[in-house]
Design a protein around this motif. Structure first.
Motif, PDB file in Angstrom:
ATOM      1  N   ILE A  54       6.103  43.978 -26.893  1.00 42.86           N
ATOM      2  CA  ILE A  54       5.383  43.359 -25.775  1.00 42.86           C
ATOM      3  C   ILE A  54       4.735  42.051 -26.217  1.00 42.86           C
ATOM      4  N   ALA A  55       4.860  41.035 -25.383  1.00 43.03           N
ATOM      5  CA  ALA A  55       4.077  39.813 -25.503  1.00 43.03           C
ATOM      6  C   ALA A  55       3.064  39.811 -24.366  1.00 43.03           C
ATOM      7  N   SER A  56       1.900  39.217 -24.593  1.00 43.95           N
ATOM      8  CA  SER A  56       0.914  39.208 -23.512  1.00 43.95           C
ATOM      9  C   SER A  56       0.050  37.961 -23.567  1.00 43.95           C
ATOM     10  N   VAL A  57      -0.584  37.710 -22.438  1.00 45.49           N
ATOM     11  CA  VAL A  57      -1.416  36.531 -22.232  1.00 45.49           C
ATOM     12  C   VAL A  57      -2.754  36.985 -21.669  1.00 45.49           C
ATOM     13  N   GLY A  58      -3.844  36.394 -22.140  1.00 45.28           N
ATOM     14  CA  GLY A  58      -5.147  36.693 -21.561  1.00 45.28           C
ATOM     15  C   GLY A  58      -6.051  37.451 -22.499  1.00 45.28           C
ATOM     16  N   VAL A  59      -6.815  38.404 -21.943  1.00 41.91           N
ATOM     17  CA  VAL A  59      -7.825  39.110 -22.726  1.00 41.91           C
ATOM     18  C   VAL A  59      -7.194  39.883 -23.886  1.00 41.91           C
ATOM     19  N   SER A  60      -5.937  40.284 -23.743  1.00 42.68           N
ATOM     20  CA  SER A  60      -5.263  40.999 -24.827  1.00 42.68           C
ATOM     21  C   SER A  60      -5.125  40.134 -26.069  1.00 42.68           C
ATOM     22  N   GLY A  61      -4.994  38.819 -25.894  1.00 47.18           N
ATOM     23  CA  GLY A  61      -4.970  37.917 -27.044  1.00 47.18           C
ATOM     24  C   GLY A  61      -6.295  37.908 -27.770  1.00 47.18           C
ATOM     25  N   MET A  62      -7.387  37.951 -27.008  1.00 46.57           N
ATOM     26  CA  MET A  62      -8.713  38.032 -27.609  1.00 46.57           C
ATOM     27  C   MET A  62      -8.877  39.345 -28.373  1.00 46.57           C
ATOM     28  N   VAL A  63      -8.382  40.434 -27.775  1.00 45.99           N
ATOM     29  CA  VAL A  63      -8.462  41.742 -28.432  1.00 45.99           C
ATOM     30  C   VAL A  63      -7.679  41.734 -29.736  1.00 45.99           C
ATOM     31  N   ALA A  64      -6.468  41.192 -29.717  1.00 46.10           N
ATOM     32  CA  ALA A  64      -5.648  41.135 -30.921  1.00 46.10           C
ATOM     33  C   ALA A  64      -6.341  40.349 -32.025  1.00 46.10           C
ATOM     34  N   ALA A  65      -6.969  39.231 -31.655  1.00 42.15           N
ATOM     35  CA  ALA A  65      -7.666  38.415 -32.648  1.00 42.15           C
ATOM     36  C   ALA A  65      -8.812  39.181 -33.284  1.00 42.15           C
ATOM     37  N   GLU A  66      -9.577  39.912 -32.474  1.00 43.73           N
ATOM     38  CA  GLU A  66     -10.723  40.656 -33.004  1.00 43.73           C
ATOM     39  C   GLU A  66     -10.277  41.829 -33.868  1.00 43.73           C
ATOM     40  N   VAL A  67      -9.265  42.560 -33.411  1.00 43.87           N
ATOM     41  CA  VAL A  67      -8.791  43.721 -34.172  1.00 43.87           C
ATOM     42  C   VAL A  67      -8.188  43.287 -35.499  1.00 43.87           C
ATOM     43  N   ASN A  68      -7.475  42.165 -35.508  1.00 43.85           N
ATOM     44  CA  ASN A  68      -6.836  41.695 -36.738  1.00 43.85           C
ATOM     45  C   ASN A  68      -7.841  41.288 -37.802  1.00 43.85           C
ATOM     46  N   LYS A  69      -9.094  41.064 -37.416  1.00 47.90           N
ATOM     47  CA  LYS A  69     -10.130  40.713 -38.388  1.00 47.90           C
ATOM     48  C   LYS A  69     -10.686  41.940 -39.110  1.00 47.90           C
ATOM     49  N   LEU A  70     -10.444  43.127 -38.565  1.00 50.47           N
ATOM     50  CA  LEU A  70     -11.064  44.339 -39.088  1.00 50.47           C
ATOM     51  C   LEU A  70     -10.309  44.883 -40.294  1.00 50.47           C
ATOM     52  N   ASP A  71     -11.056  45.317 -41.299  1.00 49.20           N
ATOM     53  CA  ASP A  71     -10.442  45.949 -42.469  1.00 49.20           C
ATOM     54  C   ASP A  71     -10.071  47.400 -42.190  1.00 49.20           C
ATOM     55  N   ARG A  72     -10.859  48.059 -41.350  1.00 54.44           N
ATOM     56  CA  ARG A  72     -10.592  49.456 -41.015  1.00 54.44           C
ATOM     57  C   ARG A  72     -10.586  49.625 -39.497  1.00 54.44           C
ATOM     58  N   ARG A  73      -9.699  50.503 -39.026  1.00 55.24           N
ATOM     59  CA  ARG A  73      -9.580  50.743 -37.590  1.00 55.24           C
ATOM     60  C   ARG A  73      -9.553  52.239 -37.343  1.00 55.24           C
ATOM     61  N   TRP A  74     -10.103  52.648 -36.205  1.00 52.48           N
ATOM     62  CA  TRP A  74     -10.116  54.057 -35.855  1.00 52.48           C
ATOM     63  C   TRP A  74      -9.445  54.218 -34.497  1.00 52.48           C
ATOM     64  N   ALA A  75      -9.341  55.457 -34.023  1.00 55.77           N
ATOM     65  CA  ALA A  75      -8.549  55.731 -32.817  1.00 55.77           C
ATOM     66  C   ALA A  75      -9.021  54.934 -31.605  1.00 55.77           C
TER      67      ALA A  75
END
Length: 211
Positions: A54-75
């Motif tokens: 999937i490619a997406s435009v909008g708030v999902s891009g902001m979400v991807a940027a924030e999540v990619n900064k995290l060292d650890r992720r949970w459910a």
């Protein structure tokens, strides 16, 4: 290509309904004949990139940027980040053409150009998408107040958001997205790309995948 789903989202594997256990997934990847899957070719200026899920435009891009900064992720990382991002996001303006015809012009909170069904760790943004039909499912959330969107956020996990009055859905083999004014964020399979005019073309059966 065989997939062993051990990523933080593993949404391509989810969409193809692969087994979640790595050992079982590996055994299947090594022992089952592959099947053809579509891919989407993205052209931005002189650059060409490829999208499997999937490619997406909008708030999902902001979400991807924030999540990619995290060292650890949970459910709940993607859902929590999405809710925080919605509160801060200012919808960009776009023109969207499907197979050469103007389909939408205006503000967009989120638009997904989907070959698969799932993104953001299990959100069924395009529940009717088929990975081998030669078409992309385009799902667009129009610019409405966040208070109208919030009741539909839980429904992203079962596809019920498509019933919202501010959500549009259509299939196409070619999708052109033209940002108007301030550019909304773009992401491709969870990775950010430059927010500029983008052409998506579905290439039927271009990838052989075990699933």
């Amino acid at each position: 290509m065989g997939l062993v789903p051990v990523g933080s989202g593993s949404d391509t594997a989810r969409g193809l309904r692969l087994v979640a256990k790595p050992k079982a997934a590996l055994e299947r990847a090594l022992g089952v004949a592959p099947r053809p899957v579509d891919v989407m070719r993205l052209t931005q200026g002189e650059a060409t990139r490829w999208v499997v899920n999937i490619a997406s435009v909008g708030v999902s891009g902001m979400v991807a940027a924030e999540v990619n900064k995290l060292d650890r992720r949970w459910a709940g990382t993607y859902l929590w980040t999405a809710l925080k991002s919605l509160a801060r996001y200012r919808p960009g303006q776009v023109r969207v053409f499907l197979d050469g015809e103007l389909w939408y012009e205006g503000g967009v909170v989120l638009m997904a150009i989907a070959n698969g069904t799932v993104f953001a760790r299990g959100m069924r943004i395009a529940p009717h998408a088929l990975a081998d039909d030669g078409l992309a499912d385009v799902v667009l959330v129009q610019d409405v107040p966040v208070r109208q969107i919030l009741p539909y956020v839980p429904r992203l996990y079962n596809g019920g958001h498509l019933k919202a009055p501010f959500v549009r859905w259509q299939r196409a083999a070619r999708v052109r997205v033209e940002p108007v004014g301030e550019l909304p964020p773009f992401e491709l399979d969870g990775e950010l790309t430059d927010p500029q005019t983008a052409e998506y073309e579905v290439i039927s059966g271009a990838l052989q995948v075990v699933y």
